[in-house]
Design an enzyme around this catalytic site. Structure first.
Site, PDB file in Angstrom:
ATOM      1  N   HIS A  50      -3.372 -10.081  -4.528  1.00  0.00           N
ATOM      2  CA  HIS A  50      -4.615  -9.793  -3.804  1.00  0.00           C
ATOM      3  C   HIS A  50      -5.748  -9.421  -4.763  1.00  0.00           C
ATOM      4  O   HIS A  50      -6.764  -8.881  -4.334  1.00  0.00           O
ATOM      5  CB  HIS A  50      -4.403  -8.680  -2.766  1.00  0.00           C
ATOM      6  CG  HIS A  50      -3.602  -9.131  -1.575  1.00  0.00           C
ATOM      7  ND1 HIS A  50      -3.119  -8.276  -0.623  1.00  0.00           N
ATOM      8  CD2 HIS A  50      -3.203 -10.374  -1.188  1.00  0.00           C
ATOM      9  CE1 HIS A  50      -2.448  -8.960   0.296  1.00  0.00           C
ATOM     10  NE2 HIS A  50      -2.482 -10.236  -0.024  1.00  0.00           N
ATOM     11  N   PHE A  57      -5.373   1.126   3.921  1.00  0.00           N
ATOM     12  CA  PHE A  57      -6.566   0.858   4.738  1.00  0.00           C
ATOM     13  C   PHE A  57      -6.256   0.123   6.029  1.00  0.00           C
ATOM     14  O   PHE A  57      -7.123  -0.068   6.849  1.00  0.00           O
ATOM     15  CB  PHE A  57      -7.675   0.159   3.934  1.00  0.00           C
ATOM     16  CG  PHE A  57      -7.324  -1.182   3.391  1.00  0.00           C
ATOM     17  CD1 PHE A  57      -7.298  -2.281   4.219  1.00  0.00           C
ATOM     18  CD2 PHE A  57      -7.055  -1.357   2.039  1.00  0.00           C
ATOM     19  CE1 PHE A  57      -6.997  -3.533   3.717  1.00  0.00           C
ATOM     20  CE2 PHE A  57      -6.757  -2.603   1.524  1.00  0.00           C
ATOM     21  CZ  PHE A  57      -6.715  -3.694   2.362  1.00  0.00           C
ATOM     22  N   SER A 115       4.821  -3.047   5.015  1.00  0.00           N
ATOM     23  CA  SER A 115       5.375  -3.332   6.333  1.00  0.00           C
ATOM     24  C   SER A 115       5.533  -4.844   6.539  1.00  0.00           C
ATOM     25  O   SER A 115       6.018  -5.289   7.569  1.00  0.00           O
ATOM     26  CB  SER A 115       4.484  -2.742   7.421  1.00  0.00           C
ATOM     27  OG  SER A 115       3.155  -3.148   7.209  1.00  0.00           O
ATOM     28  N   ILE A 145      -4.566  -3.565  -5.217  1.00  0.00           N
ATOM     29  CA  ILE A 145      -5.633  -3.950  -6.142  1.00  0.00           C
ATOM     30  C   ILE A 145      -5.986  -2.798  -7.075  1.00  0.00           C
ATOM     31  O   ILE A 145      -6.987  -2.840  -7.773  1.00  0.00           O
ATOM     32  CB  ILE A 145      -6.892  -4.415  -5.360  1.00  0.00           C
ATOM     33  CG1 ILE A 145      -7.383  -3.317  -4.398  1.00  0.00           C
ATOM     34  CG2 ILE A 145      -6.593  -5.693  -4.586  1.00  0.00           C
ATOM     35  CD1 ILE A 145      -8.683  -3.680  -3.668  1.00  0.00           C
ATOM     36  N   CYS A 157     -28.074 -15.128 -14.134  1.00  0.00           N
ATOM     37  CA  CYS A 157     -28.335 -16.450 -13.544  1.00  0.00           C
ATOM     38  C   CYS A 157     -28.884 -16.337 -12.120  1.00  0.00           C
ATOM     39  O   CYS A 157     -29.223 -17.349 -11.515  1.00  0.00           O
ATOM     40  CB  CYS A 157     -27.059 -17.296 -13.571  1.00  0.00           C
ATOM     41  SG  CYS A 157     -25.871 -16.901 -12.272  1.00  0.00           S
ATOM     42  N   ALA A 170       0.813  -1.227   0.000  1.00  0.00           N
ATOM     43  CA  ALA A 170       0.000   0.000   0.000  1.00  0.00           C
ATOM     44  C   ALA A 170       0.840   1.267   0.000  1.00  0.00           C
ATOM     45  O   ALA A 170       0.419   2.300  -0.515  1.00  0.00           O
ATOM     46  CB  ALA A 170      -0.930  -0.011   1.210  1.00  0.00           C
ATOM     47  N   CYS A 193     -21.986 -18.468 -12.674  1.00  0.00           N
ATOM     48  CA  CYS A 193     -21.769 -18.830 -14.078  1.00  0.00           C
ATOM     49  C   CYS A 193     -20.487 -18.255 -14.646  1.00  0.00           C
ATOM     50  O   CYS A 193     -20.132 -18.549 -15.789  1.00  0.00           O
ATOM     51  CB  CYS A 193     -22.953 -18.379 -14.931  1.00  0.00           C
ATOM     52  SG  CYS A 193     -23.065 -16.605 -15.155  1.00  0.00           S
TER      53      CYS A 193
HETATM   54 ZN   LIG Z   1     -24.147 -15.710 -13.301  1.00  0.00          ZN
END
Ligand SMILES: [Zn+2]
Length: 242
Positions: free
Chosen positions: A119, A34, A191, A103, A153, A23, A130
């Site tokens: 991550h 965070f 860290s 991310i 779905c 981070a 699906c």
């Molecule tokens: Zn689906």
């Protein structure tokens, strides 16, 4: 700074260098860590609870409402000089690639090609039923508008982020293999408190650490540089002659 010169020399000597980022490299892009409490719009909740698989399964609509501002801020962030410097080092052949705990896709936005996102990422969501995918920005608009979050779905979409309680993605095994064979692992902005990513560090032959504060693995590092990634990495890239 002597330590930067020393690390630049280690980089030039190494035939196979891997970088591990956390981070700390993205805070200069306006993304709060965070895990450091007290700042930002999402830190009113414990991230272990907020970003957990049980929280998603118990109340998926509530999960998406809570994470929407945080995911949106991360998805709209811009890379900083630290990300650009790493992308230049990769193009120059001085690093094999980056293993990241982040991310936010900022390495790729800066031009990096080899990025192992252990991550996960925020580029899309998928249906656990699906496998259908949707782009994250459009999906976050649906969350903000209070529209249905269901796939055709009937199941509710989930992020490609590794939540607490999830298994690590397949690319973690690649990261593990690369850490074991590399000559040099450079840790940036982490860290190293989060397992199992921190376990990669003792696998490497040589270790260097660039971080604002002390880390769990400082004792393993030949070079420890305290400072901001956005300042240290451009200086390192220049010293290594990328
Ligand atoms: Zn689906």
């Amino acid at each position: 700074m002597d330590e930067i010169k020393k690390l630049a020399e280690m980089l030039r000597q190494s035939k196979d260098t891997l970088v591990l980022t956390g981070a700390g490299i993205s805070t200069e892009s306006g993304i709060p860590d965070f895990r450091s409490p007290g700042t930002g719009l999402w830190t009113r909740m414990d991230p272990m609870e907020l970003l957990s698989r049980p929280a998603l399964e118990r109340d998926p609509v509530g999960f998406w409402r809570r994470v929407e501002p945080m995911f949106r801020q991360m998805a709209e962030a811009r890379p900083n000089e630290g990300h650009y410097a790493l992308a230049r080092l990769e193009k120059a052949g001085l690093i094999r690639g980056v293993v990241t705990q982040n991310i936010d896709s900022l390495h790729q936005k800066a031009g990096a090609n080899v990025v192992l996102e252990v991550h996960g990422h925020l580029r899309s969501v998928y249906c656990p039923g699906c496998g259908a995918e949707e782009d994250m920005p459009a999906f976050l608009d649906r969350v903000a508008a209070g529209e249905s979050l269901q796939c055709r779905c009937g199941q509710i979409f989930r992020p490609h982020v590794v939540l607490f309680g999830d298994q690590l993605p397949e690319c973690f095994n690649t990261a593990w293999r690369w850490a074991r064979v590399c000559d040099l692992l450079v840790v940036v902005g982490s860290s190293l408190e989060v397992a199992p990513v921190c376990w990669l560090v003792p696998e490497a032959k040589r270790v260097a650490i660039i971080n604002m504060g002390s880390t769990q693995c400082d004792y393993l590092a030949e070079v420890v540089i305290r400072g901001r990634a956005g300042e240290i990495l451009p200086a390192l890239a220049a010293a290594a002659g990328e």
